[in-house]
Design a protein around this motif. Structure first.
Motif, PDB file in Angstrom:
ATOM      1  N   PHE A  57     -39.003   5.647 -30.165  1.00 47.84           N
ATOM      2  CA  PHE A  57     -38.768   4.911 -31.170  1.00 47.84           C
ATOM      3  C   PHE A  57     -40.418   4.761 -32.580  1.00 47.84           C
ATOM      4  O   PHE A  57     -41.179   4.499 -31.417  1.00 47.84           O
ATOM      5  CB  PHE A  57     -38.719   3.229 -29.933  1.00 47.84           C
ATOM      6  CG  PHE A  57     -37.675   3.617 -29.036  1.00 47.84           C
ATOM      7  CD1 PHE A  57     -36.195   3.181 -29.603  1.00 47.84           C
ATOM      8  CD2 PHE A  57     -37.597   3.348 -28.022  1.00 47.84           C
ATOM      9  CE1 PHE A  57     -35.252   3.684 -28.925  1.00 47.84           C
ATOM     10  CE2 PHE A  57     -36.970   4.386 -26.998  1.00 47.84           C
ATOM     11  CZ  PHE A  57     -35.484   3.652 -27.560  1.00 47.84           C
ATOM     12  N   ILE A  58     -39.950   4.104 -33.278  1.00 48.68           N
ATOM     13  CA  ILE A  58     -40.496   4.102 -33.954  1.00 48.68           C
ATOM     14  C   ILE A  58     -40.724   2.325 -34.433  1.00 48.68           C
ATOM     15  O   ILE A  58     -39.304   1.996 -34.753  1.00 48.68           O
ATOM     16  CB  ILE A  58     -40.652   4.280 -35.772  1.00 48.68           C
ATOM     17  CG1 ILE A  58     -40.953   5.932 -35.738  1.00 48.68           C
ATOM     18  CG2 ILE A  58     -42.200   3.663 -36.642  1.00 48.68           C
ATOM     19  CD1 ILE A  58     -40.857   6.715 -36.915  1.00 48.68           C
ATOM     20  N   VAL A  59     -40.834   1.526 -33.991  1.00 48.16           N
ATOM     21  CA  VAL A  59     -41.026   0.220 -33.714  1.00 48.16           C
ATOM     22  C   VAL A  59     -41.632  -0.833 -34.700  1.00 48.16           C
ATOM     23  O   VAL A  59     -43.492  -0.548 -34.972  1.00 48.16           O
ATOM     24  CB  VAL A  59     -40.810  -0.729 -32.170  1.00 48.16           C
ATOM     25  CG1 VAL A  59     -41.195  -2.315 -32.399  1.00 48.16           C
ATOM     26  CG2 VAL A  59     -40.221   0.211 -31.275  1.00 48.16           C
ATOM     27  N   THR A  60     -41.140  -1.664 -36.179  1.00 50.30           N
ATOM     28  CA  THR A  60     -41.931  -2.127 -36.923  1.00 50.30           C
ATOM     29  C   THR A  60     -41.683  -3.908 -37.209  1.00 50.30           C
ATOM     30  O   THR A  60     -40.590  -4.162 -37.157  1.00 50.30           O
ATOM     31  CB  THR A  60     -41.867  -1.469 -38.409  1.00 50.30           C
ATOM     32  OG1 THR A  60     -40.702  -1.468 -38.496  1.00 50.30           O
ATOM     33  CG2 THR A  60     -42.253  -0.018 -37.925  1.00 50.30           C
ATOM     34  N   ARG A  61     -42.395  -4.494 -37.061  1.00 46.77           N
ATOM     35  CA  ARG A  61     -42.445  -5.986 -37.775  1.00 46.77           C
ATOM     36  C   ARG A  61     -42.068  -5.788 -39.012  1.00 46.77           C
ATOM     37  O   ARG A  61     -42.771  -5.702 -39.395  1.00 46.77           O
ATOM     38  CB  ARG A  61     -42.688  -6.552 -36.996  1.00 46.77           C
ATOM     39  CG  ARG A  61     -43.060  -7.011 -35.350  1.00 46.77           C
ATOM     40  CD  ARG A  61     -43.611  -7.179 -34.880  1.00 46.77           C
ATOM     41  NE  ARG A  61     -43.367  -7.239 -33.059  1.00 46.77           N
ATOM     42  CZ  ARG A  61     -43.544  -6.604 -32.543  1.00 46.77           C
ATOM     43  NH1 ARG A  61     -44.099  -5.319 -33.058  1.00 46.77           N
ATOM     44  NH2 ARG A  61     -43.121  -6.141 -31.259  1.00 46.77           N
ATOM     45  N   ARG A  62     -41.272  -6.902 -39.832  1.00 52.28           N
ATOM     46  CA  ARG A  62     -41.591  -7.882 -40.679  1.00 52.28           C
ATOM     47  C   ARG A  62     -42.766  -7.514 -41.039  1.00 52.28           C
ATOM     48  O   ARG A  62     -43.443  -8.855 -41.075  1.00 52.28           O
ATOM     49  CB  ARG A  62     -39.805  -8.684 -41.507  1.00 52.28           C
ATOM     50  CG  ARG A  62     -39.988  -9.043 -43.032  1.00 52.28           C
ATOM     51  CD  ARG A  62     -39.183 -10.409 -42.735  1.00 52.28           C
ATOM     52  NE  ARG A  62     -39.603 -11.446 -42.160  1.00 52.28           N
ATOM     53  CZ  ARG A  62     -38.793 -11.813 -40.646  1.00 52.28           C
ATOM     54  NH1 ARG A  62     -37.614 -11.241 -40.074  1.00 52.28           N
ATOM     55  NH2 ARG A  62     -39.503 -12.670 -40.390  1.00 52.28           N
ATOM     56  N   GLY A  63     -42.639  -7.914 -42.447  1.00 47.90           N
ATOM     57  CA  GLY A  63     -44.510  -8.598 -42.982  1.00 47.90           C
ATOM     58  C   GLY A  63     -45.461  -6.380 -42.709  1.00 47.90           C
ATOM     59  O   GLY A  63     -46.701  -6.784 -43.427  1.00 47.90           O
ATOM     60  N   SER A  64     -44.923  -5.632 -41.666  1.00 51.34           N
ATOM     61  CA  SER A  64     -46.290  -4.785 -41.780  1.00 51.34           C
ATOM     62  C   SER A  64     -45.815  -3.217 -42.720  1.00 51.34           C
ATOM     63  O   SER A  64     -44.409  -3.178 -43.165  1.00 51.34           O
ATOM     64  CB  SER A  64     -46.225  -3.571 -40.297  1.00 51.34           C
ATOM     65  OG  SER A  64     -44.066  -3.016 -40.016  1.00 51.34           O
ATOM     66  N   GLU A  65     -46.507  -2.898 -43.133  1.00 53.16           N
ATOM     67  CA  GLU A  65     -46.848  -1.306 -43.847  1.00 53.16           C
ATOM     68  C   GLU A  65     -45.610  -0.611 -43.370  1.00 53.16           C
ATOM     69  O   GLU A  65     -44.738  -0.020 -43.629  1.00 53.16           O
ATOM     70  CB  GLU A  65     -48.135  -0.951 -44.002  1.00 53.16           C
ATOM     71  CG  GLU A  65     -47.561   0.445 -44.847  1.00 53.16           C
ATOM     72  CD  GLU A  65     -49.143   1.563 -45.317  1.00 53.16           C
ATOM     73  OE1 GLU A  65     -49.644   2.640 -45.311  1.00 53.16           O
ATOM     74  OE2 GLU A  65     -49.939   0.093 -45.261  1.00 53.16           O
ATOM     75  N   SER A  66     -45.262  -0.190 -41.681  1.00 51.75           N
ATOM     76  CA  SER A  66     -44.686   0.389 -41.542  1.00 51.75           C
ATOM     77  C   SER A  66     -43.469  -0.478 -41.855  1.00 51.75           C
ATOM     78  O   SER A  66     -42.059   0.470 -42.515  1.00 51.75           O
ATOM     79  CB  SER A  66     -45.172   1.090 -40.270  1.00 51.75           C
ATOM     80  OG  SER A  66     -46.107   1.578 -39.500  1.00 51.75           O
ATOM     81  N   ALA A  87     -37.065  -6.851 -36.993  1.00 51.01           N
ATOM     82  CA  ALA A  87     -38.041  -5.729 -36.926  1.00 51.01           C
ATOM     83  C   ALA A  87     -36.645  -4.533 -37.253  1.00 51.01           C
ATOM     84  O   ALA A  87     -35.623  -5.221 -37.023  1.00 51.01           O
ATOM     85  CB  ALA A  87     -38.620  -5.597 -35.333  1.00 51.01           C
ATOM     86  N   LEU A  88     -37.370  -3.433 -37.416  1.00 53.43           N
ATOM     87  CA  LEU A  88     -37.217  -2.485 -37.986  1.00 53.43           C
ATOM     88  C   LEU A  88     -36.699  -1.261 -36.859  1.00 53.43           C
ATOM     89  O   LEU A  88     -38.470  -0.952 -36.474  1.00 53.43           O
ATOM     90  CB  LEU A  88     -36.931  -2.136 -39.145  1.00 53.43           C
ATOM     91  CG  LEU A  88     -36.456  -2.935 -40.546  1.00 53.43           C
ATOM     92  CD1 LEU A  88     -36.840  -2.548 -41.368  1.00 53.43           C
ATOM     93  CD2 LEU A  88     -34.880  -2.893 -40.274  1.00 53.43           C
ATOM     94  N   VAL A  89     -36.579  -0.900 -36.297  1.00 52.41           N
ATOM     95  CA  VAL A  89     -36.602   0.202 -35.417  1.00 52.41           C
ATOM     96  C   VAL A  89     -35.929   1.622 -35.678  1.00 52.41           C
ATOM     97  O   VAL A  89     -34.783   2.101 -35.617  1.00 52.41           O
ATOM     98  CB  VAL A  89     -36.312   0.195 -34.565  1.00 52.41           C
ATOM     99  CG1 VAL A  89     -36.976   1.212 -33.006  1.00 52.41           C
ATOM    100  CG2 VAL A  89     -36.891  -1.690 -33.303  1.00 52.41           C
ATOM    101  N   VAL A  90     -36.531   2.863 -35.511  1.00 49.68           N
ATOM    102  CA  VAL A  90     -36.623   3.680 -36.021  1.00 49.68           C
ATOM    103  C   VAL A  90     -36.289   4.154 -35.340  1.00 49.68           C
ATOM    104  O   VAL A  90     -36.738   4.504 -34.012  1.00 49.68           O
ATOM    105  CB  VAL A  90     -36.793   5.121 -37.327  1.00 49.68           C
ATOM    106  CG1 VAL A  90     -36.367   6.290 -37.362  1.00 49.68           C
ATOM    107  CG2 VAL A  90     -36.947   4.189 -38.182  1.00 49.68           C
ATOM    108  N   ASN A  91     -34.352   5.582 -34.432  1.00 45.08           N
ATOM    109  CA  ASN A  91     -34.059   5.681 -33.359  1.00 45.08           C
ATOM    110  C   ASN A  91     -34.360   7.660 -33.422  1.00 45.08           C
ATOM    111  O   ASN A  91     -33.776   7.763 -34.657  1.00 45.08           O
ATOM    112  CB  ASN A  91     -33.270   5.346 -32.909  1.00 45.08           C
ATOM    113  CG  ASN A  91     -33.022   3.868 -32.663  1.00 45.08           C
ATOM    114  OD1 ASN A  91     -33.621   3.107 -31.419  1.00 45.08           O
ATOM    115  ND2 ASN A  91     -31.881   3.743 -33.351  1.00 45.08           N
ATOM    116  N   VAL A  92     -35.068   7.935 -32.316  1.00 47.82           N
ATOM    117  CA  VAL A  92     -35.473   8.799 -32.645  1.00 47.82           C
ATOM    118  C   VAL A  92     -35.140   9.619 -31.647  1.00 47.82           C
ATOM    119  O   VAL A  92     -36.206   9.874 -30.172  1.00 47.82           O
ATOM    120  CB  VAL A  92     -37.704   9.172 -32.443  1.00 47.82           C
ATOM    121  CG1 VAL A  92     -37.643  10.323 -33.294  1.00 47.82           C
ATOM    122  CG2 VAL A  92     -37.601   8.465 -34.250  1.00 47.82           C
ATOM    123  N   ALA A  93     -34.930  10.968 -31.601  1.00 45.88           N
ATOM    124  CA  ALA A  93     -33.947  12.270 -30.756  1.00 45.88           C
ATOM    125  C   ALA A  93     -36.081  12.849 -30.569  1.00 45.88           C
ATOM    126  O   ALA A  93     -36.029  14.139 -31.297  1.00 45.88           O
ATOM    127  CB  ALA A  93     -33.239  12.743 -30.720  1.00 45.88           C
TER     128      ALA A  93
END
Length: 191
Positions: A57-66, A87-93
């Motif tokens: 998972f790539i976990v990011t919070r609003r306001g961050s560069e990610s 938050a926006l999370v990229v779900n990665v296999a």
């Protein structure tokens, strides 16, 4: 707005019946450090083929560069609303192991992990919306993902906001009754 609780043909857990995918997130809501730990702990304990645990998972919070990188990679209507999520999370296999052996069930297993995460989120009072509309190659490049890691979906997580903040077509979808195929259409054989 109409009730979002599913009208089921058999009793199910409240967290399942009450889970739905809003597009209206409260842009003032933020997630303190550690607030998502239970969600990812639930994902960690999902079943997987040979206990391979091929989810990342790539976990990011609003306001961050990610977060901004993921938001920029969203396509279609997703760009209109997802930036309000906390938050926006990229779900990665992980589609092959470190030695290059394919993991045939990686995406299926990732789906189970995200399902566990979504039920945990609902039980903790958070809402989420999963999206397939995003530029996978842009995400791969933004986070320098090796070829063995495949971005599959993005999940917006946060507190529910007012559906009035959405554009008219999205507002209509937000308030529309929840509909599913009858259970009898989903079970192909029941001997």
């Amino acid at each position: 707005m109409t009730s979002r609780t599913a009208q089921t043909s058999a009793p199910v857990l409240d967290a399942l019946a009450e889970r739905w995918s809003p597009r209206s997130f409260d842009s003032a809501h933020s997630l303190p450090e550690g607030a998502l730990r239970g969600l990812f702990e639930a994902a960690r304990w999902a079943p997987s083929a040979n206990n391979s645990q091929p989810w990342r998972f790539i976990v990011t919070r609003r306001g961050s560069e990610s977060f901004a990188k993921i938001e920029a990679a969203l396509t279609g209507n997703n760009q209109l609303w997802a930036g309000r999520a906390a938050a926006l999370v990229v779900n990665v296999a992980e589609v092959e192991d470190a030695e290059g052996t394919p993991r045939k069930f990686a995406e299926y297993d990732l789906g189970q992990a995200v399902a566990h995460l979504s039920v945990q989120a609902q039980s903790e009072g958070l809402h989420l919306h999963q999206m397939g509309g995003f530029d996978r190659e842009a995400v791969r490049a933004a986070f320098d993902l090796a070829d063995r890691f495949r971005p599959v979906s993005v999940t917006a997580i946060g507190a529910l906001g007012s559906h009035e903040q959405l554009t008219e077509p999205l507002r209509e979808r937000e308030a529309a009754p929840r509909v599913r195929l009858p259970l009898e259409e989903l079970v192909l054989v029941n001997d």
